[in-house]
Design a protein around this motif. Structure first.
Motif, PDB file in Angstrom:
ATOM      1  N   ALA A   1      27.349  56.299   5.656  1.00  0.00           N
ATOM      2  CA  ALA A   1      26.453  56.906   4.411  1.00  0.00           C
ATOM      3  C   ALA A   1      25.165  57.763   5.019  1.00  0.00           C
ATOM      4  O   ALA A   1      24.875  58.893   4.255  1.00  0.00           O
ATOM      5  N   ALA A   2      24.487  57.414   5.773  1.00  0.00           N
ATOM      6  CA  ALA A   2      23.402  58.110   6.307  1.00  0.00           C
ATOM      7  C   ALA A   2      23.762  59.465   6.808  1.00  0.00           C
ATOM      8  O   ALA A   2      22.852  60.444   7.007  1.00  0.00           O
TER       9      ALA A   2
ATOM     10  N   THR B   1      28.279  47.757   9.373  1.00  0.00           N
ATOM     11  CA  THR B   1      27.010  48.921   9.952  1.00  0.00           C
ATOM     12  C   THR B   1      27.673  50.331  10.010  1.00  0.00           C
ATOM     13  O   THR B   1      26.881  51.129   9.715  1.00  0.00           O
ATOM     14  N   ALA B   2      28.822  50.434  10.518  1.00  0.00           N
ATOM     15  CA  ALA B   2      29.369  51.688  10.561  1.00  0.00           C
ATOM     16  C   ALA B   2      29.497  52.408   9.171  1.00  0.00           C
ATOM     17  O   ALA B   2      29.271  53.754   8.976  1.00  0.00           O
ATOM     18  N   ALA B   3      29.571  51.582   8.052  1.00  0.00           N
ATOM     19  CA  ALA B   3      29.675  52.214   6.711  1.00  0.00           C
ATOM     20  C   ALA B   3      28.204  52.750   6.400  1.00  0.00           C
ATOM     21  O   ALA B   3      28.057  53.733   5.624  1.00  0.00           O
TER      22      ALA B   3
ATOM     23  N   ALA C   1      22.923  57.553  18.732  1.00  0.00           N
ATOM     24  CA  ALA C   1      23.040  59.033  18.433  1.00  0.00           C
ATOM     25  C   ALA C   1      22.204  59.222  17.214  1.00  0.00           C
ATOM     26  O   ALA C   1      21.676  60.414  17.374  1.00  0.00           O
ATOM     27  N   MET C   2      22.385  58.406  16.060  1.00  0.00           N
ATOM     28  CA  MET C   2      21.609  58.581  14.760  1.00  0.00           C
ATOM     29  C   MET C   2      20.277  58.627  15.216  1.00  0.00           C
ATOM     30  O   MET C   2      19.164  59.426  14.697  1.00  0.00           O
ATOM     31  N   VAL C   3      19.568  57.617  15.946  1.00  0.00           N
ATOM     32  CA  VAL C   3      18.206  57.697  16.339  1.00  0.00           C
ATOM     33  C   VAL C   3      17.690  58.741  16.956  1.00  0.00           C
ATOM     34  O   VAL C   3      16.722  59.255  16.893  1.00  0.00           O
TER      35      VAL C   3
ATOM     36  N   TYR D   1      16.909  54.562  -1.758  1.00  0.00           N
ATOM     37  CA  TYR D   1      17.208  55.718  -0.902  1.00  0.00           C
ATOM     38  C   TYR D   1      18.721  56.053  -0.931  1.00  0.00           C
ATOM     39  O   TYR D   1      19.114  57.182  -0.271  1.00  0.00           O
ATOM     40  N   GLY D   2      19.392  55.035  -1.677  1.00  0.00           N
ATOM     41  CA  GLY D   2      20.813  55.190  -1.460  1.00  0.00           C
ATOM     42  C   GLY D   2      21.558  54.851  -0.152  1.00  0.00           C
ATOM     43  O   GLY D   2      22.907  55.273   0.068  1.00  0.00           O
TER      44      GLY D   2
END
Length: 239
Positions: free
Chosen positions: A236-237, A230-232, A195-197, A88-89
């Motif tokens: 990327a996401a 994890t931040a990286a 926040a991403m979730v 998925y990159g």
């Protein structure tokens, strides 16, 4: 008898989606059928997962779950993350499917763990095998570390990201002079992950920016390294 093996049988909306996802994680299909019922058996080394398809099944409403015990959660997480990056990159950190990163679990005697939430909405909960671990586990001390531990229980264990956000936001709203900067980075990065979730990319970006601005000593930089990794993945996401 000592050779028994228990294999979880989990629901899904599509065994084809399940196969495609778990192949990314390094599994292969050992059995697949359409009749009399859609069913697939997957294997990765000694790890076996079986799935059955239900017409009209809603993964968001799934209660499917199982526990996987391993001697090295970091190694297994790296393998899964590598598969995701290749396919998925990026590491999937939001939506469904997704994966959390290894963290000590307050509600599991401090044992490290991470979760894979698959396309069927099943939570594959990976934990360090306590029977094979000789080093005693202790939870980090400090105000921010305790808030993080409570938030991890809510989101990574119970799946309640909103409650985890309330815990983290309360802690971040009351900064103290003796807060550990490395713990501050970890909390901010975890808040970005939450926040991403919750599909809140603006807050995720803000929290990652705040984490990057925390001033760290050499020792603190070493301790914060997993958080920056994890931040990286989160950054990327977001792209």
């Amino acid at each position: 008898m000592t050779n028994e093996v228990t294999v979880p049988l989990l629901p899904c909306a599509s065994i084809d989606d399940i196969v495609a996802f778990y192949e990314v994680l390094g599994f292969h299909t050992t059995v697949k059928q359409r009749k009399p019922n859609p069913y697939v058996a997957l294997q990765r080394e000694d790890l076996h997962l079986h799935f059955f398809e239900i017409a009209g099944f809603d993964p968001e409403q799934s209660y499917g779950s199982c526990v996987v015990l391993t001697t090295d959660i970091e190694e297994l997480h790296r393998a899964f993350a590598g598969g995701m990056r290749a396919a998925y990159g990026k590491v999937l950190v939001s939506g469904m499917p997704r994966m959390t990163r290894p963290r000590a679990r307050k509600n599991s005697d401090g044992l490290g763990g991470f979760s894979v939430i698959d396309p069927g909405g099943n939570w594959i909960r990976v934990f360090q095998n306590a029977a094979r671990t000789s080093t005693p586990t202790t939870m980090p001390a400090g105000r921010l570390a305790k808030a993080l531990a409570n938030a991890v229980v809510q989101s990574d264990s119970r799946g309640d990201a909103q409650q985890a956000v309330r815990i983290i936001d309360s802690a971040l709203a009351r900064p103290q002079a003796d807060d550990d900067p490395a713990a501050q980075v970890e909390v901010l990065v975890y808040r970005a992950e939450l926040a991403m979730v919750l599909q809140d990319q603006e807050t995720a970006t803000e929290m990652l920016d705040r984490a990057a601005r925390v001033v760290l000593s050499a020792d603190e930089t070493v301790r914060a390294a997993p958080s920056f990794e994890t931040a990286a993945d989160l950054a990327a996401a977001l792209r």
